[in-house]
Design an enzyme around this catalytic site. Sequence first.
Site, PDB file in Angstrom:
ATOM      1  N   PHE A 206       0.943  -1.211  -0.239  1.00  0.00           N
ATOM      2  CA  PHE A 206      -0.007  -0.093   0.022  1.00  0.00           C
ATOM      3  C   PHE A 206       0.971   1.107   0.063  1.00  0.00           C
ATOM      4  CE2 PHE A 206       0.914  -1.118   4.616  1.00  0.00           C
ATOM      5  CZ  PHE A 206       1.087   0.001   4.933  1.00  0.00           C
ATOM      6  N   CYS A 207       0.389   2.252  -0.293  1.00  0.00           N
ATOM      7  CA  CYS A 207       0.859   3.498  -0.512  1.00  0.00           C
ATOM      8  C   CYS A 207      -0.068   4.652  -0.364  1.00  0.00           C
ATOM      9  CB  CYS A 207       1.788   3.787  -1.555  1.00  0.00           C
ATOM     10  SG  CYS A 207       0.861   3.674  -3.153  1.00  0.00           S
ATOM     11  N   THR A 208       0.326   6.005  -0.443  1.00  0.00           N
ATOM     12  CA  THR A 208      -0.621   7.076  -0.069  1.00  0.00           C
ATOM     13  C   THR A 208      -2.057   7.048  -0.973  1.00  0.00           C
ATOM     14  OG1 THR A 208       1.296   8.331   0.469  1.00  0.00           O
ATOM     15  CG2 THR A 208      -0.836   9.674   0.309  1.00  0.00           C
ATOM     16  N   GLY A 210      -1.724   5.267  -4.293  1.00  0.00           N
ATOM     17  CA  GLY A 210      -1.809   4.014  -4.984  1.00  0.00           C
ATOM     18  C   GLY A 210      -0.853   3.864  -6.129  1.00  0.00           C
ATOM     19  N   ILE A 235      -3.916   4.511   0.829  1.00  0.00           N
ATOM     20  CA  ILE A 235      -4.321   4.831   2.285  1.00  0.00           C
ATOM     21  C   ILE A 235      -5.667   5.938   2.191  1.00  0.00           C
ATOM     22  CG2 ILE A 235      -3.728   5.806   4.253  1.00  0.00           C
ATOM     23  CD1 ILE A 235      -0.750   5.021   3.356  1.00  0.00           C
TER      24      ILE A 235
END
Length: 323
Positions: A206-208, A210, A235
């Site tokens: 996952f990241c901020t 996508g 997120i």
Amino acid sequence: MTESHASSVPAELPAESPAEAGAADLPVAVAALYCFTPLPQFESLREPFRQRMSDDGIRGSLLLAGEGINGTIAGPRELMEPFIDWLRSMELDDQATPFRGMDVKWSYCEEIPFRKTKVRLKREIVTMGVSSIDPLRSVGTYIEPQDWNALVDDPDVTLIDTRNDYEIEIGTFEGAINPHTESFREFPKFVEENLDPQKHPKVAMFCTGGIRCEKSTAYLKERGFEEVYHLRGGILNYLEKMPEEDSRWQGECFVFDNRVAVDHQLQAGAYELCHGCGWPLTPEMKQHSDYERGVACSRCAAEVTYEQRKRRRMRQQQLDQGV
């Protein structure tokens, strides 16, 4: 859970998303956006994009490259959605509506969290430094926010936060591995040294918003990992869609604008940024004797030279005066 490509699934704003419903009176809309799509003539888009943003009072930063568009922008609420619609409906000489499938995450605030309008030309819209990676060709399986908890509860799943140290410091999903990177360019080395398709049969990332996971999952697929998953919309999408009482998120989410971080309601959080080292600061850290606004904090004060302090103090004075 299905595999699809980054530019093929439009992420439309619902008539009233949870974030919008909880921020009905806030006048500024913030859009974190990206789209992987071939842009052979991306240089020609810089000026029309900058001009439209300036005309609409929209500030922030857009990155353009041959692989697509990425950025976070903000402006008056009534003008931001028409701007996004303009992007999605844009037709280029060699392509019909290349940004139709652009992914957009919305949040809202009192003031525009950017000082300037920037449209930059880059080699990559998110820099990994691996030329063979193409998210349009192969990415991991997207997981919707409502299915994320069940996936990460699987004991066979290795959960990895693809963001950098300073972002992870203020919030992450429980049980996630921190790669301890200072930039996304370091992520491939982390994978090479720590992950093995045989030992890690299922990997979720996952990241901020996508975009980093489009490349990180593509990279793992290229290296022989078969079951690779990523959180659709990152997120920010999870915080918007997942009720806080059911959330596995811990802390706040770092964002790349003057808000520094947002809470579970996607409202500006409690952090500020040290302009000396770029790390987020809690209210308690700002009480430390080494903290000087715009100059240094307890993390970096010992490394700041006299000349650096002088320049940073002058810059902070200019910012305070609105220069």
